[in-house]
Design an enzyme around this catalytic site. Structure first.
Site, mmCIF file in Angstrom:
data_model
loop_
_atom_site.group_PDB
_atom_site.id
_atom_site.type_symbol
_atom_site.label_atom_id
_atom_site.label_comp_id
_atom_site.label_asym_id
_atom_site.label_seq_id
_atom_site.Cartn_x
_atom_site.Cartn_y
_atom_site.Cartn_z
ATOM 1 N N HIS A 1 12.377 -0.231 16.469
ATOM 2 C CA HIS A 1 11.398 0.688 15.890
ATOM 3 C C HIS A 1 10.018 0.028 15.844
ATOM 4 O O HIS A 1 9.826 -1.050 16.407
ATOM 5 C CB HIS A 1 11.864 1.176 14.519
ATOM 6 C CG HIS A 1 12.122 0.070 13.535
ATOM 7 N ND1 HIS A 1 11.157 -0.398 12.687
ATOM 8 C CD2 HIS A 1 13.235 -0.671 13.292
ATOM 9 C CE1 HIS A 1 11.666 -1.377 11.942
ATOM 10 N NE2 HIS A 1 12.924 -1.565 12.300
ATOM 11 N N LEU A 2 9.080 0.643 15.184
ATOM 12 C CA LEU A 2 7.675 0.225 15.251
ATOM 13 C C LEU A 2 7.437 -1.243 14.877
ATOM 14 O O LEU A 2 6.775 -1.969 15.612
ATOM 15 C CB LEU A 2 6.801 1.132 14.391
ATOM 16 C CG LEU A 2 5.301 0.856 14.452
ATOM 17 C CD1 LEU A 2 4.786 0.962 15.876
ATOM 18 C CD2 LEU A 2 4.553 1.793 13.535
#
Length: 89
Positions: free
Chosen positions: A15-16
């Site tokens: 994810h980010l």
């Protein structure tokens, strides 16, 4: 070109936050660094490119590095992933 297969162990996947960590690490090296998932390639120095791969927990990715510091780049990326994306300041 050097390659290394790595399994993503983060519960949420790539994810980010972990993607941003990898992009930051990759950007420190001169070598071209590519991440591959299911025959899709992404430039590891581009957050958008990496996020588009949508790598989940437990999935395997291949890191490919080409250039004079490729060996060091692969070692550092592998270390950061193994340490659940924690990096030294």
């Amino acid at each position: 070109m050097l390659t290394k297969e790595i399994t993503i162990i983060d519960e949420i996947g790539l994810h980010l936050r972990p993607a941003a960590v990898l992009v930051s690490i990759a950007s420190q090296f001169e070598s071209e660094i590519i991440v591959v998932r299911d025959n899709q390639e992404a430039n590891l120095k581009s957050i958008i490119s990496v996020m588009n791969l949508a790598v989940g927990c437990g999935e395997k990715i291949e890191i490919q590095a080409k250039g004079k510091d490729a060996k060091e780049a692969l070692a550092k990326i592998e270390e950061v992933i193994a340490n659940d994306f924690e990096r030294e300041s």
